[in-house]
Design an enzyme around this catalytic site. Sequence first.
Site, PDB file in Angstrom:
ATOM      1  N   HIS A 170      -8.358  -0.211  -8.708  1.00 38.78           N
ATOM      2  CA  HIS A 170      -7.943   0.886  -7.845  1.00 38.78           C
ATOM      3  C   HIS A 170      -6.660   1.556  -8.349  1.00 38.78           C
ATOM      4  CE1 HIS A 170      -7.579   3.139  -4.101  1.00 38.78           C
ATOM      5  NE2 HIS A 170      -6.296   2.820  -4.101  1.00 38.78           N
ATOM      6  N   ASP A 186       0.845  -1.198   0.000  1.00 32.37           N
ATOM      7  CA  ASP A 186       0.000   0.000   0.000  1.00 32.37           C
ATOM      8  C   ASP A 186       0.880   1.248   0.000  1.00 32.37           C
ATOM      9  OD1 ASP A 186      -1.782   2.086   0.745  1.00 32.37           O
ATOM     10  OD2 ASP A 186      -3.102   0.623   1.709  1.00 32.37           O
TER      11      ASP A 186
END
Lengths: 398, 398
Positions: free
Chosen positions: A309, A218
């Site tokens: 995403h 992330d």
Amino acid sequence: MTGRPSRRQLFGYAGAAAAGAAVTGGVVSLTEGAPSHSLEGDTGGREISPYGVHQPAVAAASPKHAELVALNLLDGVDKAALGRLMRLWTSDIVALTSGRPAPGDTAPELALGNVSLTVTAGFGPRVFALPGLTARRPRGLDELPVMSHDRLQTAWSGGDLVLLIGAEDPVSVVHTVRRMVADAAPFARPVWRQTGFWNGTGSDGKPVTGRNLFGQVDGSGNPAPGTPEFEQTVWSAEPDWFAGGTTLVVRRIKLDLDTWDELTRSEQERAVGRKLSTGAPLTGTAEHDELDLERRDADGRLVIAENAHARLSHHSSNDGRRIFRKGLNYVHDTGGSRESGLIFLSYQADIAGQFLPLLARLDAADALNEWTTTIGSAVFALPPGFQPTGWLGQELLG
Amino acid sequence: MTGRPSRRQLFGYAGAAAAGAAVTGGVVSLTEGAPSHSLEGDTGGREISPYGVHQPAVAAASPKHAELVALNLLDGVDKAALGRLMRLWTSDIVALTSGRPAPGDTAPELALGNVSLTVTAGFGPRVFALPGLTARRPRGLDELPVMSHDRLQTAWSGGDLVLLIGAEDPVSVVHTVRRMVADAAPFARPVWRQTGFWNGTGSDGKPVTGRNLFGQVDGSGNPAPGTPEFEQTVWSAEPDWFAGGTTLVVRRIKLDLDTWDELTRSEQERAVGRKLSTGAPLTGTAEHDELDLERRDADGRLVIAENAHARLSHHSSNDGRRIFRKGLNYVHDTGGSRESGLIFLSYQADIAGQFLPLLARLDAADALNEWTTTIGSAVFALPPGFQPTGWLGQELLG
């Protein structure tokens, strides 16, 4: 015990002389107190100077532990009083980040050196409604509009001030929060607290990007600190007082791990557009490979899907505008049941110009929306850093 | 997604082959995967073998991060079913403590090596009401009587099973908890979860006893692991199945930091009987100096007061019987307000014989009672350790 001077009044600054760390700017060492200790040694700790053009934690890697505390100003606290609080906080920051007790510290032994303690502070939008500050609001510093997927709780939203305190060691974080919240008591009271953690160290001891609780790498798409791209993305230039400052968006995002786990691994990877194993884009082999947003598979389908995403959050989908984002994992327990999630932190020069278009696009189409729910939202202006002769927020409040 | 095989069913054990740590017993190294990494290096991490005569975390230093999860057995779970759960948990423990994903791990990348992960498991008193186990209850394993200062909340009390999971890294703790609670779902459901942290590393990187959130050095009087005194204090010898096991008392103790901070430093030291700076007894100069419980000052008053915590908890006040205690600090937030405290963990061969007299004496007279309130209480029998050919709890359930 009423009517008697408190321990703080009696004890005063006595604890502050206990340590002698040399604080000179940049990363500093505890040379006097601990000659045998390597800064890169056992604890992974070091000291991070509180001084600089910018608040130092912004460009640094995510701390292992962090707490965010949002506070609301008490009635009657004006620009001058807020300045007094910021001077008080500055003295706390200088002492505690150097491993020394804060002035009047009631538990001086909990001030510990060599734990990479950082403190970042900021002002929420309502501060700029105070007399004398209305003309000095940074452009675009407004609470975010509510997105269609948001399920915001007031308990995790808003705030006039923020403290973001991070360290290698949770005791140091908790002690610093306690000291600074106590010092704020005449001026402001906490409205929410969020505790998070991050692992930016691989099994081999080397720095890594880190993973959220879905297991995803992330933060791979971030501009690299030190590059012109980073400088342009993060640091504000105006208004004058805000040069070298930045803005912080805090989003508390609940992750539905149970339904996420029902997906196959390739379904999970399609939703993100990256491989779970390495964080590499589905069109690449290494984490930092550039995304190929045009590539199609043998059946003519985009390899990185329209609603992935990684595509929607890519700067090329945002007119080239970037953000610098860092996450903290959180868990929140109610009796035997546990909520898991991500405290999403985004730094950018201009929220309205950089973050908001991205947020709106993700809200409209991000495949991850099925497994994520934003339950808290707040924005803050983080003033520039300070030097040994100054204090945090002086450009605005001095 | 109903009617479709879950990701766990599809993915099965595939993730388990990802890593190849050599697990041979004792502290093991990640020699194949990370040749450049020193076990004493950057992360402070290492691997702790899951195997042994005893569960390995009991005698080890407090982990930096830990979670305790108490679970209650579902209706109908009998001795055989509990054995199936323990075999499942054993396979999780073997994999995860070695840095490998658990069997069927849904987030295999969150299984990380070199973070000193340990898992300790135990049985609450009601387990010994199951058919086939009633004759095998360890002596003295009963919920503690309610003390006069206790303000117990059911939300933090009791439980049929406990998991105590600790590591250097909170992501590893959270991942392990999630995996093991998920595997327990057909057998037991969580009733409480407690998250704690401890700093057992000084600013110089060397091991220290650590401090609670009052700032006190906490745990100085413990018997030293490896000594005959420790062995006698901690490990049970009977009933047969329990040889090499121990019992765990969990007390959630709220600390009133605000009223504690109103005391002078010498008042705080008198209440404890030890110096805040070093943890040394008020009659000594170093942390591990023996207490002189007879010494009086120039005015004829006992230097370590009659009601000082260090006196009342000293083994000489307890007919020589000791306990082995380890703490974890905790914070618990409700909106903007924070409760701080200590998760008190005590290990002993026999709760009724060793711990209960101590608890009763502290309840009657401990000076610290004014600033501490126990809000949760639970007791568990921790079975002996297991070897590569066996499983945890096999002596009781196999």
